[in-house]
Design a protein around this motif. Structure first.
Motif, PDB file in Angstrom:
ATOM      1  N   LEU A 140       0.803  -1.225   0.000  1.00 32.68           N
ATOM      2  CA  LEU A 140       0.000   0.000   0.000  1.00 32.68           C
ATOM      3  C   LEU A 140       0.836   1.277   0.000  1.00 32.68           C
ATOM      4  CD1 LEU A 140      -2.764  -0.854   2.623  1.00 32.68           C
ATOM      5  CD2 LEU A 140      -3.005  -0.803   0.138  1.00 32.68           C
ATOM      6  N   LEU A 141       2.095   1.197   0.417  1.00 36.22           N
ATOM      7  CA  LEU A 141       2.908   2.407   0.528  1.00 36.22           C
ATOM      8  C   LEU A 141       2.989   3.123  -0.810  1.00 36.22           C
ATOM      9  CD1 LEU A 141       5.887   1.322   2.812  1.00 36.22           C
ATOM     10  CD2 LEU A 141       3.702   2.336   3.461  1.00 36.22           C
ATOM     11  N   ASP A 142       2.790   4.441  -0.742  1.00 39.84           N
ATOM     12  CA  ASP A 142       2.782   5.272  -1.949  1.00 39.84           C
ATOM     13  C   ASP A 142       3.317   6.651  -1.567  1.00 39.84           C
ATOM     14  OD1 ASP A 142       2.240   6.787  -4.198  1.00 39.84           O
ATOM     15  OD2 ASP A 142       0.150   6.154  -4.357  1.00 39.84           O
ATOM     16  N   GLU A 143       4.501   6.966  -2.033  1.00 41.60           N
ATOM     17  CA  GLU A 143       5.143   8.228  -1.674  1.00 41.60           C
ATOM     18  C   GLU A 143       4.378   9.449  -2.183  1.00 41.60           C
ATOM     19  OE1 GLU A 143       7.511   8.181   0.611  1.00 41.60           O
ATOM     20  OE2 GLU A 143       7.343   6.002   0.507  1.00 41.60           O
ATOM     21  N   ARG A 144       3.467   9.262  -3.126  1.00 46.44           N
ATOM     22  CA  ARG A 144       2.665  10.380  -3.637  1.00 46.44           C
ATOM     23  C   ARG A 144       1.560  10.782  -2.663  1.00 46.44           C
ATOM     24  NH1 ARG A 144       0.975   7.414  -8.896  1.00 46.44           N
ATOM     25  NH2 ARG A 144       0.840   5.877  -7.254  1.00 46.44           N
TER      26      ARG A 144
ATOM     27  N   VAL B  49       3.885   5.621   7.580  1.00 49.01           N
ATOM     28  CA  VAL B  49       3.478   4.292   8.038  1.00 49.01           C
ATOM     29  C   VAL B  49       4.569   3.604   8.859  1.00 49.01           C
ATOM     30  CG1 VAL B  49       2.687   2.004   7.291  1.00 49.01           C
ATOM     31  CG2 VAL B  49       1.874   4.056   6.115  1.00 49.01           C
ATOM     32  N   CYS B  50       5.825   3.767   8.491  1.00 53.77           N
ATOM     33  CA  CYS B  50       6.897   3.046   9.179  1.00 53.77           C
ATOM     34  C   CYS B  50       7.409   3.755  10.425  1.00 53.77           C
ATOM     35  CB  CYS B  50       8.061   2.790   8.229  1.00 53.77           C
ATOM     36  SG  CYS B  50       7.601   1.692   6.873  1.00 53.77           S
ATOM     37  N   ALA B  51       7.291   5.061  10.474  1.00 53.80           N
ATOM     38  CA  ALA B  51       7.741   5.800  11.653  1.00 53.80           C
ATOM     39  C   ALA B  51       6.631   5.809  12.690  1.00 53.80           C
ATOM     40  CB  ALA B  51       8.115   7.227  11.267  1.00 53.80           C
ATOM     41  N   ALA B  52       7.012   5.971  13.925  1.00 55.01           N
ATOM     42  CA  ALA B  52       6.011   6.077  14.984  1.00 55.01           C
ATOM     43  C   ALA B  52       5.236   7.369  14.809  1.00 55.01           C
ATOM     44  CB  ALA B  52       6.683   6.042  16.349  1.00 55.01           C
ATOM     45  N   ALA B  53       4.053   7.409  15.398  1.00 53.57           N
ATOM     46  CA  ALA B  53       3.204   8.594  15.283  1.00 53.57           C
ATOM     47  C   ALA B  53       3.938   9.824  15.777  1.00 53.57           C
ATOM     48  CB  ALA B  53       1.928   8.384  16.100  1.00 53.57           C
ATOM     49  N   GLY B  54       3.623  10.975  15.183  1.00 54.35           N
ATOM     50  CA  GLY B  54       4.257  12.222  15.556  1.00 54.35           C
ATOM     51  C   GLY B  54       3.816  12.736  16.918  1.00 54.35           C
ATOM     52  N   ILE B  55       2.781  12.145  17.478  1.00 58.50           N
ATOM     53  CA  ILE B  55       2.306  12.553  18.799  1.00 58.50           C
ATOM     54  C   ILE B  55       3.288  12.038  19.838  1.00 58.50           C
ATOM     55  CG2 ILE B  55       0.423  12.268  20.449  1.00 58.50           C
ATOM     56  CD1 ILE B  55      -1.395  11.781  18.064  1.00 58.50           C
ATOM     57  N   GLU B  56       3.514  12.819  20.875  1.00 61.17           N
ATOM     58  CA  GLU B  56       4.437  12.407  21.941  1.00 61.17           C
ATOM     59  C   GLU B  56       3.988  11.093  22.566  1.00 61.17           C
ATOM     60  OE1 GLU B  56       7.399  13.495  23.381  1.00 61.17           O
ATOM     61  OE2 GLU B  56       7.457  14.630  21.534  1.00 61.17           O
TER      62      GLU B  56
ATOM     63  N   ALA C  64       9.674  -8.013  -5.018  1.00 64.82           N
ATOM     64  CA  ALA C  64       8.983  -6.834  -5.529  1.00 64.82           C
ATOM     65  C   ALA C  64       8.828  -5.755  -4.454  1.00 64.82           C
ATOM     66  CB  ALA C  64       7.611  -7.222  -6.076  1.00 64.82           C
ATOM     67  N   LEU C  65       8.959  -6.145  -3.193  1.00 64.40           N
ATOM     68  CA  LEU C  65       8.811  -5.197  -2.090  1.00 64.40           C
ATOM     69  C   LEU C  65      10.150  -4.796  -1.486  1.00 64.40           C
ATOM     70  CD1 LEU C  65       5.738  -6.811  -0.303  1.00 64.40           C
ATOM     71  CD2 LEU C  65       5.763  -4.798  -1.797  1.00 64.40           C
ATOM     72  N   SER C  66      11.242  -5.215  -2.093  1.00 64.66           N
ATOM     73  CA  SER C  66      12.559  -4.986  -1.482  1.00 64.66           C
ATOM     74  C   SER C  66      12.872  -3.506  -1.281  1.00 64.66           C
ATOM     75  CB  SER C  66      13.667  -5.677  -2.281  1.00 64.66           C
ATOM     76  OG  SER C  66      13.759  -5.120  -3.574  1.00 64.66           O
ATOM     77  N   GLU C  67      12.503  -2.642  -2.227  1.00 66.06           N
ATOM     78  CA  GLU C  67      12.779  -1.208  -2.062  1.00 66.06           C
ATOM     79  C   GLU C  67      11.958  -0.616  -0.922  1.00 66.06           C
ATOM     80  OE1 GLU C  67      12.782   1.301  -5.536  1.00 66.06           O
ATOM     81  OE2 GLU C  67      13.660  -0.298  -6.757  1.00 66.06           O
ATOM     82  N   LYS C  68      10.684  -0.976  -0.858  1.00 67.60           N
ATOM     83  CA  LYS C  68       9.830  -0.469   0.222  1.00 67.60           C
ATOM     84  C   LYS C  68      10.282  -1.024   1.572  1.00 67.60           C
ATOM     85  CE  LYS C  68       5.758   0.393  -2.629  1.00 67.60           C
ATOM     86  NZ  LYS C  68       4.336   0.089  -2.839  1.00 67.60           N
ATOM     87  N   LYS C  69      10.658  -2.286   1.598  1.00 67.65           N
ATOM     88  CA  LYS C  69      11.164  -2.896   2.820  1.00 67.65           C
ATOM     89  C   LYS C  69      12.415  -2.164   3.292  1.00 67.65           C
ATOM     90  CE  LYS C  69      13.447  -7.150   4.380  1.00 67.65           C
ATOM     91  NZ  LYS C  69      13.816  -8.531   4.021  1.00 67.65           N
TER      92      LYS C  69
END
Length: 197
Positions: free
Chosen positions: A135-139, A148-155, A179-184
């Motif tokens: 599902l990841l889409d940089e656009r 999606v991969c980083a923790a939420a910006g909330i403290e 096929a997912l190696s770049e996203k991984k």
């Protein structure tokens, strides 16, 4: 009190409770990846439990008939434990039919619903990392690797962050689809940078 705050507070509490006790003179106990994944998944299950009934097919029909924003507003409603809660539980489960709804719902999210859909995706990443990486889409800022991969910006508490990274890193590392190696790789880079900071 906002749902986003309740989600954050519940995850922080559950993560803190799932940490093994250590004495000041002992080295801290290490949580195994499977224990961390189970704790994080359990936290998401508690957060997204008790919603009103709705199916993926019904949500798809709502989006087709009304569009994303009216659908999200109708699902979210005015109270706690609504049909939106059920949709988030489905997304958090990593089930394909629920994850398929995410790109159609995101344009209708804002504030609390934006945070909740990201929390659900993070929980799904722990149990079905390949399905979420697809599902990841940089656009789309809501579906970017950072979002999606980083923790939420909330403290959050340090314990919450530790449980999150302990659960997510091995889940993403387990992805073998070429096929997912770049996203991984991009997701792991973000995770490792966050752990180091």
């Amino acid at each position: 009190m906002s749902r986003a705050f309740l989600i954050v507070a519940t995850l922080a509490t559950l993560a803190a409770c799932s940490q093994p006790e250590t004495k000041a003179v002992e080295a801290p106990a290490q949580t195994s990846p499977s224990e961390a994944m189970a704790a994080y998944t359990a936290a998401a299950t508690v957060l997204f439990s008790g919603g009103q009934p709705i199916t993926p097919a019904e949500v798809t029909a709502m989006v087709a008939a009304q569009g994303a924003q009216p659908t999200v507003a109708a699902l979210y409603g005015d109270g706690e434990k609504t049909r939106w809660t059920t949709v988030m539980a489905g997304v958090a489960s990593g089930a394909a039919e629920w994850l398929a709804l995410v790109p159609a719902l995101i344009p209708g999210t804002e504030n609390a619903t934006s945070y909740e859909i990201q929390d659900a995706l993070k929980a799904a990443m722990v149990v079905e990392p390949s399905a979420v990486l697809v599902l990841l889409d940089e656009r789309d800022p809501m579906l970017s690797t950072e979002a999606v991969c980083a923790a939420a910006g909330i403290e959050q508490t340090p314990e919450w962050y530790a449980a999150y990274y302990d659960a997510l890193t091995p889940a993403v590392e387990s992805v073998t689809d070429p096929a997912l190696s770049e996203k991984k790789s991009a997701c792991l880079t973000i995770l490792k940078a966050r752990v180091a900071s």
